[in-house]
Write a protein that holds these residues in place. Structure first.
Motif, PDB file in Angstrom:
ATOM      1  N   MET B 284       0.783  -1.016  -0.049  1.00  0.00           N
ATOM      2  CA  MET B 284      -0.032   0.066  -0.032  1.00  0.00           C
ATOM      3  C   MET B 284       0.834   1.383   0.009  1.00  0.00           C
ATOM      4  O   MET B 284       0.364   2.496   0.312  1.00  0.00           O
ATOM      5  CB  MET B 284      -1.063   0.150   1.342  1.00  0.00           C
ATOM      6  CG  MET B 284      -1.978  -1.162   1.200  1.00  0.00           C
ATOM      7  SD  MET B 284      -3.178  -0.713  -0.126  1.00  0.00           S
ATOM      8  CE  MET B 284      -2.693  -2.072  -1.329  1.00  0.00           C
ATOM      9  N   ALA B 285       2.267   1.179  -0.242  1.00  0.00           N
ATOM     10  CA  ALA B 285       2.993   2.347  -0.431  1.00  0.00           C
ATOM     11  C   ALA B 285       2.544   3.056  -1.329  1.00  0.00           C
ATOM     12  O   ALA B 285       3.021   4.312  -1.503  1.00  0.00           O
ATOM     13  CB  ALA B 285       4.356   1.957  -0.132  1.00  0.00           C
ATOM     14  N   ASP B 286       2.325   2.461  -2.497  1.00  0.00           N
ATOM     15  CA  ASP B 286       2.175   3.114  -3.729  1.00  0.00           C
ATOM     16  C   ASP B 286       0.673   3.585  -3.987  1.00  0.00           C
ATOM     17  O   ASP B 286      -0.297   2.861  -3.915  1.00  0.00           O
ATOM     18  CB  ASP B 286       2.408   1.960  -4.917  1.00  0.00           C
ATOM     19  CG  ASP B 286       2.251   2.671  -6.639  1.00  0.00           C
ATOM     20  OD1 ASP B 286       1.590   3.513  -6.260  1.00  0.00           O
ATOM     21  OD2 ASP B 286       2.684   2.182  -7.246  1.00  0.00           O
ATOM     22  N   PRO B 287       0.550   4.937  -4.128  1.00  0.00           N
ATOM     23  CA  PRO B 287      -0.940   5.672  -4.099  1.00  0.00           C
ATOM     24  C   PRO B 287      -1.684   5.035  -5.191  1.00  0.00           C
ATOM     25  O   PRO B 287      -2.738   4.913  -5.067  1.00  0.00           O
ATOM     26  CB  PRO B 287      -0.588   6.921  -4.291  1.00  0.00           C
ATOM     27  CG  PRO B 287       0.777   7.273  -3.991  1.00  0.00           C
ATOM     28  CD  PRO B 287       1.745   6.189  -3.980  1.00  0.00           C
ATOM     29  N   ILE B 288      -0.945   4.612  -6.300  1.00  0.00           N
ATOM     30  CA  ILE B 288      -1.787   4.105  -7.448  1.00  0.00           C
ATOM     31  C   ILE B 288      -2.318   2.775  -6.994  1.00  0.00           C
ATOM     32  O   ILE B 288      -3.577   2.426  -7.084  1.00  0.00           O
ATOM     33  CB  ILE B 288      -0.856   3.817  -8.727  1.00  0.00           C
ATOM     34  CG1 ILE B 288      -0.409   5.371  -9.309  1.00  0.00           C
ATOM     35  CG2 ILE B 288      -1.540   3.172  -9.783  1.00  0.00           C
ATOM     36  CD1 ILE B 288       0.472   5.475 -10.279  1.00  0.00           C
ATOM     37  N   ARG B 289      -1.542   2.062  -6.270  1.00  0.00           N
ATOM     38  CA  ARG B 289      -2.053   0.649  -5.961  1.00  0.00           C
ATOM     39  C   ARG B 289      -3.086   0.664  -4.918  1.00  0.00           C
ATOM     40  O   ARG B 289      -4.043  -0.079  -4.866  1.00  0.00           O
ATOM     41  CB  ARG B 289      -0.802  -0.258  -5.673  1.00  0.00           C
ATOM     42  CG  ARG B 289      -0.338  -1.092  -6.515  1.00  0.00           C
ATOM     43  CD  ARG B 289       0.879  -2.049  -5.868  1.00  0.00           C
ATOM     44  NE  ARG B 289       2.324  -1.482  -6.067  1.00  0.00           N
ATOM     45  CZ  ARG B 289       3.206  -1.864  -5.425  1.00  0.00           C
ATOM     46  NH1 ARG B 289       3.240  -2.941  -4.924  1.00  0.00           N
ATOM     47  NH2 ARG B 289       4.426  -1.166  -5.719  1.00  0.00           N
ATOM     48  N   ARG B 290      -2.934   1.697  -3.837  1.00  0.00           N
ATOM     49  CA  ARG B 290      -3.993   2.001  -2.791  1.00  0.00           C
ATOM     50  C   ARG B 290      -5.123   2.236  -3.446  1.00  0.00           C
ATOM     51  O   ARG B 290      -6.303   1.673  -3.162  1.00  0.00           O
ATOM     52  CB  ARG B 290      -3.211   2.983  -1.974  1.00  0.00           C
ATOM     53  CG  ARG B 290      -2.409   2.858  -0.810  1.00  0.00           C
ATOM     54  CD  ARG B 290      -2.548   3.692   0.255  1.00  0.00           C
ATOM     55  NE  ARG B 290      -2.407   5.064  -0.162  1.00  0.00           N
ATOM     56  CZ  ARG B 290      -1.217   5.732  -0.133  1.00  0.00           C
ATOM     57  NH1 ARG B 290      -0.129   4.990   0.029  1.00  0.00           N
ATOM     58  NH2 ARG B 290      -1.275   7.073  -0.685  1.00  0.00           N
ATOM     59  N   ALA B 291      -5.230   3.037  -4.569  1.00  0.00           N
ATOM     60  CA  ALA B 291      -6.515   3.635  -5.226  1.00  0.00           C
ATOM     61  C   ALA B 291      -7.024   2.242  -5.960  1.00  0.00           C
ATOM     62  O   ALA B 291      -8.333   2.267  -5.767  1.00  0.00           O
ATOM     63  CB  ALA B 291      -6.120   4.464  -6.411  1.00  0.00           C
ATOM     64  N   ILE B 292      -6.298   1.533  -6.587  1.00  0.00           N
ATOM     65  CA  ILE B 292      -6.790   0.173  -7.194  1.00  0.00           C
ATOM     66  C   ILE B 292      -7.503  -0.535  -6.108  1.00  0.00           C
ATOM     67  O   ILE B 292      -8.718  -1.094  -6.044  1.00  0.00           O
ATOM     68  CB  ILE B 292      -5.762  -0.394  -8.058  1.00  0.00           C
ATOM     69  CG1 ILE B 292      -5.360   0.277  -9.202  1.00  0.00           C
ATOM     70  CG2 ILE B 292      -6.212  -1.853  -8.545  1.00  0.00           C
ATOM     71  CD1 ILE B 292      -4.088  -0.070  -9.897  1.00  0.00           C
ATOM     72  N   ALA B 293      -6.690  -0.808  -5.073  1.00  0.00           N
ATOM     73  CA  ALA B 293      -7.295  -1.732  -3.828  1.00  0.00           C
ATOM     74  C   ALA B 293      -8.613  -1.034  -3.654  1.00  0.00           C
ATOM     75  O   ALA B 293      -9.683  -1.823  -3.155  1.00  0.00           O
ATOM     76  CB  ALA B 293      -6.284  -1.896  -2.933  1.00  0.00           C
ATOM     77  N   LYS B 294      -8.805   0.177  -3.256  1.00  0.00           N
ATOM     78  CA  LYS B 294      -9.916   0.864  -2.909  1.00  0.00           C
ATOM     79  C   LYS B 294     -11.061   0.310  -3.933  1.00  0.00           C
ATOM     80  O   LYS B 294     -12.172   0.201  -3.540  1.00  0.00           O
ATOM     81  CB  LYS B 294      -9.787   2.242  -2.736  1.00  0.00           C
ATOM     82  CG  LYS B 294      -9.948   2.885  -1.299  1.00  0.00           C
ATOM     83  CD  LYS B 294      -9.760   4.452  -1.224  1.00  0.00           C
ATOM     84  CE  LYS B 294      -9.516   5.092   0.051  1.00  0.00           C
ATOM     85  NZ  LYS B 294      -9.208   6.367   0.150  1.00  0.00           N
ATOM     86  N   THR B 295     -10.891   0.779  -5.066  1.00  0.00           N
ATOM     87  CA  THR B 295     -11.843   0.414  -5.995  1.00  0.00           C
ATOM     88  C   THR B 295     -12.181  -0.883  -6.093  1.00  0.00           C
ATOM     89  O   THR B 295     -13.508  -1.168  -6.033  1.00  0.00           O
ATOM     90  CB  THR B 295     -11.254   0.602  -7.496  1.00  0.00           C
ATOM     91  OG1 THR B 295     -10.585   2.026  -7.362  1.00  0.00           O
ATOM     92  CG2 THR B 295     -12.335   0.928  -8.470  1.00  0.00           C
ATOM     93  N   ASP B 296     -11.133  -1.968  -6.022  1.00  0.00           N
ATOM     94  CA  ASP B 296     -11.660  -3.318  -5.954  1.00  0.00           C
ATOM     95  C   ASP B 296     -12.283  -3.565  -4.682  1.00  0.00           C
ATOM     96  O   ASP B 296     -13.312  -4.409  -4.973  1.00  0.00           O
ATOM     97  CB  ASP B 296     -10.357  -4.188  -6.006  1.00  0.00           C
ATOM     98  CG  ASP B 296      -9.743  -3.782  -7.304  1.00  0.00           C
ATOM     99  OD1 ASP B 296     -10.168  -3.643  -8.197  1.00  0.00           O
ATOM    100  OD2 ASP B 296      -8.558  -4.617  -7.495  1.00  0.00           O
TER     101      ASP B 296
END
Lengths: 644, 297
Positions: B284-296
């Motif tokens: 979750m360090a990467d804001p893009i991955r965080r956003a994807i995780a949130k969306t998912d």
């Protein structure tokens, strides 16, 4: 004025700072050591045990060593101030975006931009008129071209293109760039750097151009020595130029050049680099050229066009040598602009008959580097070797002095060899006799003959263009180069200025006083005439003028006639002092007819319409004339023997 | 008013997360009081403090890692976002539980010089279990969120404390592997001023961490530069030397930083974090991955 804490108020002495400073600095947060992971593990015992290593507060330090907190704070602040180093920020400037710091590749700011005092003195000599600087910049005559920049560009864009051809061996631009890079690294390893003067005395070998390019890559300054130079010239020129290194042969045809340089009493000369056999005490060129980390690997900064990169000495035909500094603006700008004027291109193969020690040969090299053309090397001039090299190497452009061409003509070499590859021959270096130029044109019908006038101070100042035809090229040195201006003063002297002009002699204020007019034009010392079409013919040298009882005349015409005499190989007329008339003419001659005498020569001249007042009044026969590398007679070295 | 400490804790931490914190926890006040030096303990700042809440926000955006260090040094810090959340949390506690609260000032202790903080936000976060000290000069790392910027709330509301993290994610397996080969971890190898060194033990854990903070600060926190410049100008031998002492390009840069700001002085150069696998590659360090995780989700 309000002032903060002073040490007297809080009882801190210099001795206390010296005594406790290092301990306080080490115990403070400035230096931190952690063993294990005691805080996360809440291991209070371990935290306590290594408290001073984790970084103590000022109060904690004070308690431990028996000072007051304010004393510790004061001493810590002083220690931080004393140790502080502002240059560290520079380490960041090239990092990030994929670039990573490597200690071994890092060069400190102060090392990267360090100039010796001598280098700064030379840079100080590069002073140009600000208005003209602006003009040259606006016109594009001064741009950013440097030899190392050009080399890198060609190596990148046309890596396989031939750069140097010597004796059938071809070095392409990629290979040349790699070797130059390594050699530059090697020179750097000897402690040589930007602005340092490095002398070169070599024949026209690949090693010469490698050296020149490596010196240029380093941002150093090359000064040249002619091959005939010996100990006296070494001492004078290396001393005057403050050279820090010399690259020379270990054995120059019986002259142990490297050994000679090593024996000189010149404290600034720190390195002697020998090409060829090993020379005790000298650095082997081969070791530098093959085994060094490269300049690029060391990230040595590349030079810029404003940096001085050449320090040349005038041919010294009339006086003691004068040092002429050039930067890439003046010299390479002139060459770059010349490429278009001479209709050169990347497919050309340029050959220089003179040695690289002479600027005319460097002009050839500079133009080749600008165009990305090939340099065909003639290690040592002999007429047969020149003709054979043209034929074997397929030279398309030849730069030669009139004497080179006259010798080839005289030996019938243009008939004996296939020189049809030549498309352009640029003649310069000394006065071009009209008949000789026409004769060359006749022998090389598909080759444009042009004439160029230049000096060490100007490089290519005037020249005819390939389309001008032999009528103009045989009779004149043509028109100013792009960026150059020429005018003929009232006394007939050719004066020039422009983007190619050197800024002034290095460390020679007297010479500079007389070299320039008040309005900034350079006095060439040459006499000239203009043909009404803008073409300028060089008619002689001001200093060669004979002033016989107030009647002044230029001896050039008489010398040309004497040179066509069947009993004379070469002649030079110089003034000799006379108590009554002031000066009279003395003729020095190399005779092919040992029976030649003054009387018969005078009859010959009279027969060709020369006025009686211009006849030489003394004849001195010599075995050979002192010559410059372009085979121009050095009149200053002709000394009158005592009268019989 | 009856307050359930567990419920209150959950409400406060949820507030922090809702407002943008990636992680939040409550530090053991007793531990902090034992570890922090006198003058820097929580009670030195707020005598009636009962709890210290720590929260962390994410570091740079993902794209920031690709810019040059000199640029990243200026815009990489996101700590003000953390302070805003902490400030809001302090208000939240006061309005909901009527307990005096402050957001802990992140500033330096202005009586002790520019590199001495009033409070160690790092210590609060570590004891609160939202970061563990790394070989990169004790920068705290989190196995899920990489490295964060921290802020603290001091409150008279008593909340049950969390424990420090059970495991330290530093060194990452790849760093251990590199250390075994060359004797250095990426952060140690690539530090521009070589201010980091240390050892990893046989078990792949941190054995020793050495941090030359002075060297690090020389590059990023140039507090001494301006007075040094003035001293040099005063001692200059002539006008030219004086002019250079005040106005050469380096010094003009410092004047600019001091007067206009340009992001102020750097806090760090980020090179150690740029090469840190935990900082850059944690889930979750990467804001893009965080956003994807949130969306998912």
């Amino acid at each position: 004025m309000a002032r903060g804490l002073n040490r007297r108020q809080i009882g801190v002495t210099s001795a206390m700072i010296d005594s406790y400073g290092e301990l306080i600095f080490q115990w403070s947060h400035n230096i931190q050591t952690r063993r294990g992971d005691p805080v996360r593990e809440l291991d209070f015992e371990a935290i306590s045990a290594q408290r001073h290593e984790l970084g103590l507060s000022d109060g904690q330090i004070a308690e431990r060593i028996g000072l007051s907190e304010i004393q510790v704070m004061y001493i810590r602040a002083m220690m931080e101030r004393r140790r502080f180093n502002t240059t560290r920020f520079a380490r960041l400037l090239e990092l990030g975006g994929g670039k990573r710091f490597r200690e071994e590749r890092f060069m400190a700011h102060e090392d990267r931009f360090h100039y010796h005092d001598d280098a700064l003195a030379l840079r100080d000599a590069m002073t140009f008129d600000p208005a003209r600087t602006r003009h040259y910049g606006e016109q594009g005559w001064w741009a950013d071209g440097t030899l190392s920049g050009w080399l890198a560009r060609h190596a990148s864009e046309r890596p396989e293109a031939p750069a140097i051809i010597q004796g059938g061996e071809v070095l392409n631009y990629a290979q040349l760039a790699a070797r130059v890079d390594t050699l530059a690294g090697g020179l750097h390893g000897l402690g040589l750097g930007p602005g340092d003067v490095i002398a070169v005395q070599l024949p026209n070998l690949t090693e010469y151009l490698l050296s020149y390019l490596a010196i240029a890559r380093l941002g150093a300054v090359m000064t040249t020595l002619y091959m005939p130079h010996r100990e006296r010239e070494f001492e004078t020129l290396l001393g005057h130029s403050r050279a820090r290194a010399i690259i020379c042969l270990s054995d120059a045809g019986g002259f142990a050049a490297a050994e000679c340089a090593l024996n000189l009493d010149l404290p600034k000369l720190q390195s002697v680099i020998a090409v060829g056999a090993a020379a005790p005490g000298a650095v082997a060129f081969a070791d530098l050229a093959d085994g060094s980390p490269s300049a690029d690997q060391m990230k040595l900064p590349c030079p810029v066009a404003a940096d001085p990169f050449l320090l040349l000495y005038t041919s010294g035909t009339t006086a003691s040598p004068k040092a002429v500094p050039h930067n890439s603006h003046t010299m390479l700008g002139n060459a770059r602009l010349g490429v278009g004027e001479h209709l050169l291109g990347p497919d050309d193969i340029l050959l220089s008959a003179p040695p690289f020690g002479h600027l005319f040969a460097l002009y050839s090299f500079h133009m080749a580097m600008s165009a990305g053309a090939a340099n065909l090397l003639l290690p040592s001039f002999t007429p047969p070797a020149l003709a054979a090299t043209i034929e074997a190497g397929g030279a398309t452009v030849l730069l030669a002095a009139p004497a080179h061409m006259a010798a080839c003509l005289g030996m019938g070499l243009f008939e004996a060899h296939d020189c049809s590859s030549l498309k352009l021959a640029i003649l310069s270096g000394s006065a071009v006799r009209e008949e000789m130029a026409r004769a060359v044109a006749a022998k090389l019908p598909d080759c444009a003959i042009t004439q160029l006038w230049g000096m060490t101070e100007t490089q290519g100042g005037l020249y005819t263009r390939p389309g001008d035809g032999i009528e103009i090229a045989a009779a004149s040195a043509g028109r100013p180069a792009p960026g150059a201006e020429a005018r003929i003063a009232g006394d007939g002297e050719l004066q020039v200025r422009g983007s190619m002009l050197f800024p002034g002699y290095f460390d020679n204020p007297d010479a500079n006083k007389s070299a320039f007019t008040e309005d900034g034009w350079f006095r060439s010392g040459d006499l000239a005439a203009e043909d009404g079409e803008g073409n300028i013919a060089i008619t002689g040298r001001i200093k060669d003028i004979i002033n016989r009882g107030g009647v002044k005349y230029n001896p050039r015409e008489i010398e040309d006639l004497l040179d066509s005499h069947p009993g004379i190989a070469q002649s030079a007329i110089v003034p000799m002092p006379d108590e009554v008339l002031g000066e009279r003419a003395c003729c020095f001659a190399v005779a092919t007819d040992p029976g030649i005498d003054l009387e018969s020569l005078c009859q010959y001249l009279l027969g060709h319409g020369i006025a009686k007042t211009k006849l030489p009044e003394r004849l001195v026969l010599v075995d050979e004339m002192p010559l410059t590398p372009t085979r121009k007679i050095i009149k200053g070295r002709l000394s009158l023997p005592l009268e019989d | 008013m009856e307050i359930d400490p567990e419920e209150a804790k959950q409400a406060v931490l949820e507030y922090c997360l809702r407002k943008g914190a990636l992680a939040a926890g409550v530090a053991d006040l007793g531990a902090l009081e034992r570890i922090a030096p006198p003058g820097h303990r929580p009670s030195d700042l707020m005598p009636k403090v009962k709890s210290v809440i720590s929260l962390g926000v994410g570091g740079q955006t993902q794209g920031a890692w690709s810019v040059p260090a000199k640029a990243m040094g200026y815009f990489g810090s996101t700590e003000t976002r953390a302070y805003t959340i902490a400030y809001g949390a302090a208000f939240f506690i006061e309005s909901k539980y009527q307990k005096p609260s402050i957001y802990c000032p992140p500033d330096m202790d202005n009586e002790k010089g520019p590199r001495v903080p009033l409070q160690s936000l790092k210590l609060h976060a570590e004891v609160a279990g939202i970061g563990a000290r790394s070989l990169a000069g004790d920068i705290l790392l989190h196995p899920e969120f990489g490295y964060m910027y921290f802020a603290s709330i001091f409150t008279e509301l008593e909340l049950p404390p969390d424990q420090p993290m059970a495991e330290n994610p530093c060194p990452a397996p790849s760093c251990v592997s590199m250390y075994r080969q060359i004797g250095r971890t990426p952060c140690q190898k690539f530090c521009p001023v070589q201010c980091l060194s240390g050892h990893i033990d046989e078990a792949g854990k941190q054995a020793e961490m050495h941090y030359d903070m002075a060297a690090c600060a020389e590059m990023s926190q140039q507090y001494e530069a301006v007075p040094a410049m003035l001293a040099e100008a005063m001692a200059a031998e002539d006008d030219q030397a004086r002019e250079e002492a005040l106005f050469d390009p380096d010094n003009k840069m410092l004047w600019y930083k001091m007067s206009v700001g340009s992001g102020g002085l750097l806090a760090q150069c980020f090179e150690c974090m740029r090469v840190c696998p935990i900082a850059t590659q944690s889930p979750m360090a990467d804001p893009i991955r965080r956003a994807i995780a949130k969306t998912d989700a």
